[in-house]
Design a protein around this motif. Structure first.
Motif, short mmCIF file in Angstrom:
data_model
loop_
_atom_site.label_atom_id
_atom_site.label_comp_id
_atom_site.label_asym_id
_atom_site.label_seq_id
_atom_site.Cartn_x
_atom_site.Cartn_y
_atom_site.Cartn_z
N UNK A 58 0.84 -1.20 0.00
CA UNK A 58 0.00 0.00 0.00
C UNK A 58 0.87 1.25 0.00
N UNK A 59 1.93 1.24 0.80
CA UNK A 59 2.85 2.38 0.85
C UNK A 59 3.53 2.57 -0.50
N UNK A 60 3.98 1.47 -1.11
CA UNK A 60 4.65 1.55 -2.41
C UNK A 60 3.68 2.07 -3.47
N UNK A 61 2.46 1.55 -3.46
CA UNK A 61 1.47 1.93 -4.48
C UNK A 61 1.11 3.41 -4.37
N UNK A 62 0.88 3.88 -3.16
CA UNK A 62 0.54 5.30 -2.97
C UNK A 62 1.69 6.21 -3.37
N UNK A 63 2.93 5.77 -3.07
CA UNK A 63 4.10 6.57 -3.45
C UNK A 63 4.24 6.63 -4.97
N UNK A 64 3.90 5.53 -5.66
CA UNK A 64 4.00 5.51 -7.12
C UNK A 64 2.97 6.44 -7.76
N UNK A 65 1.83 6.64 -7.10
CA UNK A 65 0.83 7.58 -7.60
C UNK A 65 1.26 9.03 -7.37
N UNK A 66 2.01 9.24 -6.32
CA UNK A 66 2.40 10.61 -5.95
C UNK A 66 3.69 11.05 -6.63
N UNK A 67 4.64 10.12 -6.78
CA UNK A 67 5.95 10.48 -7.33
C UNK A 67 6.20 9.66 -8.59
N UNK A 68 6.43 10.31 -9.74
CA UNK A 68 6.62 9.57 -11.00
C UNK A 68 7.88 8.72 -11.02
N UNK A 69 8.87 9.04 -10.20
CA UNK A 69 10.11 8.26 -10.20
C UNK A 69 10.02 7.00 -9.35
N UNK A 70 8.94 6.85 -8.59
CA UNK A 70 8.77 5.67 -7.73
C UNK A 70 7.89 4.65 -8.44
N UNK A 71 8.40 3.42 -8.54
CA UNK A 71 7.67 2.34 -9.18
C UNK A 71 7.61 1.14 -8.23
N UNK A 72 6.66 0.26 -8.49
CA UNK A 72 6.49 -0.91 -7.63
C UNK A 72 6.40 -2.20 -8.42
#
Length: 343
Positions: A58-72
């Protein structure tokens, strides 16, 4: 020459306590590297959820929605640290020039990644992160780890001393790594076998920020046994040596007992008899267990089961973009690469 595209792969298993801080620190570092023109703006952070039971995904997924450089990358079930790491490496290789692997607990000094990139620019394809010392480890862990490295060296396995899985690999190195198809893949022994130009960068390991270690004693022993049996047949040869020594010792004592018999010095000796039976019985059981370990590995290899199964891949197959969105050059490149791979 344009800046290389870097992907930082972070295997995660039940890391909800430390993951938000890990994402923040790695994002800050990535922005610094982009500003220093050491890496491309297309560089990414890839967090691999290894079947966690908490809110890690959930933390990874939300971060990927917020930051384009974060992927899961979400695995369907817990596949183990090494397999999760491999999943991240192989998923990232298509769209990366180099890949850095690091654990989510932030015990490895992330500022060393800057030195990794400098070495990569100098032409090195593999850069090992090596610990200066083990002051942060407990007495038992420090000495058991040192004993493990010495034992592996004695058995002819070439691994980098005091190096875990904190390293940089070029895309070419990862592509060659993917050609190793065995199920029991011991990365610390396989990577040096690739033979590409490599170097080391030394750093001091920190204390874990939060949470508990995912490598208790049981897993550490299993990991050590896997490493030894995956790369060396020395234990089998040692068992054979013990067998030959026992055989010749028995011949010597047999001659000695015959000498006593013919000279009338024989006495009933239950202690020596029972001791010899227990000794030989124990050696036989150890030998059978060790041979069984190798046979078990052969059994796993013959089944050719996949090391891991991917549930969601937000790195190569991101979330749908808005209808009026104009793709960037990086997104067009990713689309073309995926189409080529699917062919």
């Amino acid at each position: 020459m344009s800046e290389p595209v870097l992907t930082i792969v972070v295997p995660c298993y039940n890391e909800e306590e430390v993951l938000p801080e890990t994402i923040r620190q790695l994002r800050d570092l990535l922005q610094q590297l982009i500003a220093e023109q050491l890496v491309s703006e297309q560089s990414k952070l890839l967090f691999v959820d290894d079947g966690s039971h908490d809110t890690t995904w959930t933390i990874i997924y939300k971060a990927s929605l917020r930051y384009p450089e974060v992927k899961g990358l979400k695995l369907a079930r817990n596949a183990g640290h090494q397999n999760a790491l491999l999943a991240g490496l192989f998923a990232a290789k298509m769209l990366s020039d180099c890949i850095v692997s690091i654990d989510a607990d932030l015990q490895d000094d992330i500022s060393v990644i800057r030195e990794f990139m400098k070495k990569f620019h100098e032409g090195y394809e593999i850069v090992y992160g090596v610990r200066n010392k083990r002051d942060t480890d407990s007495f038992f862990k420090r000495h058991s780890a040192q004993g493990f490295y010495k034992l592996m060296k004695a058995m002819g396995v070439h691994i980098v001393y005091n190096h875990a899985d904190y390293r940089l690999m070029s895309r070419r190195a990862v592509e060659e790594l993917e050609r190793f198809e065995e199920v029991n893949l011991f990365l610390r022994g396989i990577v040096p076998l690739l033979g590409f130009r490599s170097t080391t960068v030394y750093y001091d390991r920190k204390e874990r920020l939060a949470g508990e270690t995912k490598y208790p004693l049981k897993k550490m022993l299993a990991f050590a046994l896997d490493g030894i049996t995956s790369f060396s047949i020395t234990p089998i040869r040692f068992i054979s040596l013990v067998g030959f020594v026992s055989f010749f010792v028995s011949l010597f004592f047999g001659a000695y007992f015959l000498f006593l018999k013919f000279n009338g010095y024989t006495q009933t000796g239950w202690t020596s008899l029972i001791t010899s039976i227990w000794l030989l019985g124990g050696l036989q059981l150890i030998a059978l267990g060790l041979i069984g370990e190798y046979i078990g590995k052969i059994y796993k290899e013959t089944k050719r089961r996949p090391r891991y199964i991917i549930d969601l891949d937000l790195f190569n197959f991101p979330l749908p973009l808005p209808v009026n969105h104009v793709p960037s050059l990086g997104e067009e490149r990713k689309s073309v690469d995926i189409q080529k791979r699917n062919r």
